[in-house]
Design a protein around this motif. Structure first.
Motif, PDB file in Angstrom:
ATOM      1  N   ALA A   1      65.218  34.407  15.322  1.00  0.00           N
ATOM      2  CA  ALA A   1      66.062  33.300  15.777  1.00  0.00           C
ATOM      3  C   ALA A   1      66.209  32.218  14.716  1.00  0.00           C
ATOM      4  O   ALA A   1      67.251  31.552  14.635  1.00  0.00           O
ATOM      5  N   ASN A   2      65.186  32.032  13.879  1.00  0.00           N
ATOM      6  CA  ASN A   2      65.235  30.980  12.859  1.00  0.00           C
ATOM      7  C   ASN A   2      65.852  31.449  11.546  1.00  0.00           C
ATOM      8  O   ASN A   2      65.965  30.662  10.603  1.00  0.00           O
ATOM      9  N   ASP A   3      66.224  32.720  11.456  1.00  0.00           N
ATOM     10  CA  ASP A   3      66.914  33.210  10.260  1.00  0.00           C
ATOM     11  C   ASP A   3      68.275  32.530  10.137  1.00  0.00           C
ATOM     12  O   ASP A   3      68.964  32.303  11.135  1.00  0.00           O
ATOM     13  N   THR A   4      68.665  32.222   8.915  1.00  0.00           N
ATOM     14  CA  THR A   4      69.996  31.650   8.696  1.00  0.00           C
ATOM     15  C   THR A   4      71.005  32.773   8.434  1.00  0.00           C
ATOM     16  O   THR A   4      70.633  33.918   8.159  1.00  0.00           O
ATOM     17  N   PHE A   5      72.275  32.407   8.496  1.00  0.00           N
ATOM     18  CA  PHE A   5      73.307  33.390   8.178  1.00  0.00           C
ATOM     19  C   PHE A   5      73.276  33.734   6.693  1.00  0.00           C
ATOM     20  O   PHE A   5      73.752  34.801   6.300  1.00  0.00           O
ATOM     21  N   GLY A   6      72.707  32.848   5.873  1.00  0.00           N
ATOM     22  CA  GLY A   6      72.513  33.173   4.470  1.00  0.00           C
ATOM     23  C   GLY A   6      71.509  34.303   4.305  1.00  0.00           C
ATOM     24  O   GLY A   6      71.708  35.221   3.491  1.00  0.00           O
ATOM     25  N   THR A   7      70.428  34.245   5.106  1.00  0.00           N
ATOM     26  CA  THR A   7      69.448  35.330   5.102  1.00  0.00           C
ATOM     27  C   THR A   7      70.077  36.624   5.582  1.00  0.00           C
ATOM     28  O   THR A   7      69.843  37.699   5.016  1.00  0.00           O
ATOM     29  N   LEU A   8      70.893  36.511   6.629  1.00  0.00           N
ATOM     30  CA  LEU A   8      71.573  37.688   7.164  1.00  0.00           C
ATOM     31  C   LEU A   8      72.522  38.279   6.119  1.00  0.00           C
ATOM     32  O   LEU A   8      72.631  39.502   5.985  1.00  0.00           O
TER      33      LEU A   8
ATOM     34  N   ARG B   1      70.538  40.350   3.706  1.00  0.00           N
ATOM     35  CA  ARG B   1      70.102  41.604   4.297  1.00  0.00           C
ATOM     36  C   ARG B   1      71.247  42.613   4.394  1.00  0.00           C
ATOM     37  O   ARG B   1      71.061  43.802   4.134  1.00  0.00           O
ATOM     38  N   VAL B   2      72.428  42.138   4.762  1.00  0.00           N
ATOM     39  CA  VAL B   2      73.583  43.040   4.849  1.00  0.00           C
ATOM     40  C   VAL B   2      73.894  43.625   3.476  1.00  0.00           C
ATOM     41  O   VAL B   2      74.123  44.827   3.322  1.00  0.00           O
ATOM     42  N   GLU B   3      73.882  42.774   2.457  1.00  0.00           N
ATOM     43  CA  GLU B   3      74.191  43.235   1.095  1.00  0.00           C
ATOM     44  C   GLU B   3      73.142  44.213   0.594  1.00  0.00           C
ATOM     45  O   GLU B   3      73.474  45.209  -0.054  1.00  0.00           O
ATOM     46  N   THR B   4      71.876  43.955   0.917  1.00  0.00           N
ATOM     47  CA  THR B   4      70.793  44.819   0.441  1.00  0.00           C
ATOM     48  C   THR B   4      70.725  46.128   1.214  1.00  0.00           C
ATOM     49  O   THR B   4      70.678  47.219   0.624  1.00  0.00           O
ATOM     50  N   GLU B   5      70.740  46.036   2.526  1.00  0.00           N
ATOM     51  CA  GLU B   5      70.536  47.223   3.366  1.00  0.00           C
ATOM     52  C   GLU B   5      71.743  48.137   3.391  1.00  0.00           C
ATOM     53  O   GLU B   5      71.612  49.342   3.613  1.00  0.00           O
ATOM     54  N   HIS B   6      72.922  47.585   3.145  1.00  0.00           N
ATOM     55  CA  HIS B   6      74.125  48.418   3.207  1.00  0.00           C
ATOM     56  C   HIS B   6      74.852  48.496   1.865  1.00  0.00           C
ATOM     57  O   HIS B   6      76.003  48.950   1.817  1.00  0.00           O
ATOM     58  N   LYS B   7      74.146  48.060   0.805  1.00  0.00           N
ATOM     59  CA  LYS B   7      74.631  48.252  -0.564  1.00  0.00           C
ATOM     60  C   LYS B   7      76.088  47.814  -0.706  1.00  0.00           C
ATOM     61  O   LYS B   7      76.962  48.564  -1.144  1.00  0.00           O
TER      62      LYS B   7
ATOM     63  N   TYR C   1      81.356  39.228  12.682  1.00  0.00           N
ATOM     64  CA  TYR C   1      82.402  39.898  11.914  1.00  0.00           C
ATOM     65  C   TYR C   1      82.435  39.374  10.477  1.00  0.00           C
ATOM     66  O   TYR C   1      82.219  38.193  10.217  1.00  0.00           O
ATOM     67  N   VAL C   2      82.716  40.275   9.543  1.00  0.00           N
ATOM     68  CA  VAL C   2      82.836  39.883   8.146  1.00  0.00           C
ATOM     69  C   VAL C   2      83.614  40.968   7.394  1.00  0.00           C
ATOM     70  O   VAL C   2      83.585  42.147   7.778  1.00  0.00           O
ATOM     71  N   THR C   3      84.311  40.566   6.358  1.00  0.00           N
ATOM     72  CA  THR C   3      85.010  41.510   5.487  1.00  0.00           C
ATOM     73  C   THR C   3      84.161  41.740   4.243  1.00  0.00           C
ATOM     74  O   THR C   3      83.638  40.779   3.656  1.00  0.00           O
ATOM     75  N   VAL C   4      83.995  42.992   3.828  1.00  0.00           N
ATOM     76  CA  VAL C   4      83.204  43.310   2.647  1.00  0.00           C
ATOM     77  C   VAL C   4      84.123  43.692   1.494  1.00  0.00           C
ATOM     78  O   VAL C   4      85.282  44.064   1.702  1.00  0.00           O
ATOM     79  N   ASN C   5      83.610  43.585   0.283  1.00  0.00           N
ATOM     80  CA  ASN C   5      84.357  44.000  -0.903  1.00  0.00           C
ATOM     81  C   ASN C   5      84.155  45.498  -1.096  1.00  0.00           C
ATOM     82  O   ASN C   5      83.099  45.943  -1.538  1.00  0.00           O
ATOM     83  N   GLU C   6      85.167  46.282  -0.739  1.00  0.00           N
ATOM     84  CA  GLU C   6      85.032  47.736  -0.750  1.00  0.00           C
ATOM     85  C   GLU C   6      84.758  48.295  -2.145  1.00  0.00           C
ATOM     86  O   GLU C   6      84.024  49.271  -2.296  1.00  0.00           O
ATOM     87  N   ASP C   7      85.345  47.659  -3.185  1.00  0.00           N
ATOM     88  CA  ASP C   7      85.165  48.197  -4.536  1.00  0.00           C
ATOM     89  C   ASP C   7      83.746  47.980  -5.057  1.00  0.00           C
ATOM     90  O   ASP C   7      83.362  48.533  -6.084  1.00  0.00           O
TER      91      ASP C   7
END
Length: 430
Positions: free
Chosen positions: A19-26, A29-35, A71-77
């Protein structure tokens, strides 16, 4: 908790979010875990990108709950695709996969080169490996559900509400009931989770997950379970049954019910709309085992062509003998006959929850009116309490695991009288 992140490449699940995680932390994690890479893109609480959340905001401050969607858009390239295998669904309804690292030089987009997997390959081994990522589209003629029977009052009431909206927007609901020994699904109640929708898209609100869990518990106390979902939508051109978003939503519900895609159960999807003469059309479907596998393995995602799903680059879909980048959603459908019945278990008079545009809103005053009608016309208090919508409303004021459970027991077992204490509590709430 688990947070679901929907991107243009599919939906990703981030586990063990605090609950105390920020969206910056999230973001990290998204960038690391999903490359992937999110530079230049912000998270949003809605699909339209209007409710932007800064990175300094915490999960708690954004009021996210277990299972919430952002929701978020990722850089596909800058994204390295991963291929999920050994997919299973947990009891919480989350898809869990093991992933294989990938490379731009892979023998398929998003996969490692063959030599990185194994030094020497025979032709047979290569063909077998390649076939794991190829889907030959085929129709499944028969599902597990024999037929679905809808309670007349419930489905008529839903139809009437959609008419007030002039069938101009999509609306989804969950169906609760029982399954007979011959695999006939009996729908006794309909529940509409909190949602926003347009004529082509819908999203469940963050509070939908917690409320739906409460409704599932009440259904269990009444010897019911979630047996299907209902999707109502505006009129469409002939042959266009479901959009990609609707296919993924309904199939995910079916996957949860089946605990994976190894086999089907009787989970059914009911579709409601009107034709050009404003006649109501109600049809029943199941989604094929192939569709369940393709959704679970993240093979397909919604397409801008609403009657189709886009095939992810790692995979190949063969339709009518040719590779296609998009699959016609009708390939996934199994037609299920629909009949009707009048339930002898419940009444259906209390206003529905989560209808902000409805004239009739659930309230303590309405509860009082329904309770006071007991003793008239042969109706008992238990008869009036045997209303699925009323019980959901009442559960906001009572303890779910004790009070509501005991009330439901008196409803399902009429020889067990309702404790006078509960009668007094209910009347005091009203």
């Amino acid at each position: 908790m688990i947070v679901r992140v929907r991107t243009q490449l599919g939906t990703w699940r981030i586990n063990n979010v605090k609950a105390n995680d920020t969206f910056g932390t999230l973001r990290e994690r998204v960038e690391t875990e999903h490359k992937t890479d999110l530079e230049g893109h912000s998270f949003s609480l809605d699909a339209g990108g209007k409710q932007i959340v800064p990175d300094v905001v915490t999960i708690k401050e954004a009021k996210l709950q277990n299972g919430s969607m952002i929701y978020v858009t990722v850089n596909e390239d800058r994204t390295i695709f991963t291929t999920p295998t050994n997919t299973m669904i947990t009891k919480e309804g989350n898809l869990v996969t093991k992933e294989v690292e990938s490379s731009p030089d892979g023998f398929r987009p998003g996969l490692l080169p063959l030599r990185s997997m194994k030094m020497h390959w025979t032709l047979g081994e290569f063909v077998e490996m390649d076939s794991k990522f190829e889907y030959k589209m085929k129709r499944q003629e028969k599902g597990e559900c024999k037929q679905v029977s809808l309670d007349v009052k419930c489905i008529t009431e839903f139809q009437n509400y959609m008419r007030t909206l002039d069938y101009r927007q999509i609306r989804v609901a969950y169906l609760y009931g029982t399954v007979k020994s011959d695999n006939t699904v009996i729908v006794e109640a309909i529940y509409e989770p909190p949602q926003n929708s347009t004529d082509i898209y819908f999203e469940l609100l963050p509070e939908a997950e917690a409320e739906s869990e409460r409704v599932d518990t009440i259904a269990e106390y009444l010897n019911l379970k979630r047996v299907g979902c209902l999707i109502s939508h505006p009129p469409r051109e002939e042959g266009f049954y479901f959009s990609g978003y609707e296919v993924l939503f309904a199939t995910e519900q079916q996957l949860i019910s089946c605990n994976g895609y190894d086999k089907q159960d009787t989970f059914v999807t009911v579709k409601m709309t009107v034709d050009e003469k404003s006649n109501v059309i109600v049809e029943g479907f199941q989604f094929s085992l192939q569709c369940m596998e393709m959704v679970a393995e993240n093979v397909i995602v919604p397409s801008n062509n609403l009657g189709k799903c886009t095939v992810q680059p790692t995979f190949t879909a063969i339709q009518e003998g040719k590779p296609v980048k998009e699959v016609d959603n009708n390939y996934f459908l199994i037609v299920i006959p629909i009949i009707q019945h009048e339930t002898a278990l419940f009444v259906s008079t209390f206003p529905r929850l989560n209808r902000p545009t409805s004239m009739a809103q659930p309230s303590q005053e309405v509860l009082k009116t329904q309770i006071q009608s007991a003793g008239k016309g042969g109706w008992t208090l238990i008869d009036k309490l045997a209303d699925f919508q009323l019980l959901i409303f009442l559960s906001q004021f009572l303890d779910l695991k004790t009070d509501v459970k005991n009330i439901c027991l008196s409803i399902t077992e009429r020889d067990i009288p309702l404790n006078e204490g509960y009668q007094l509590i209910i009347k005091s709430i009203a």
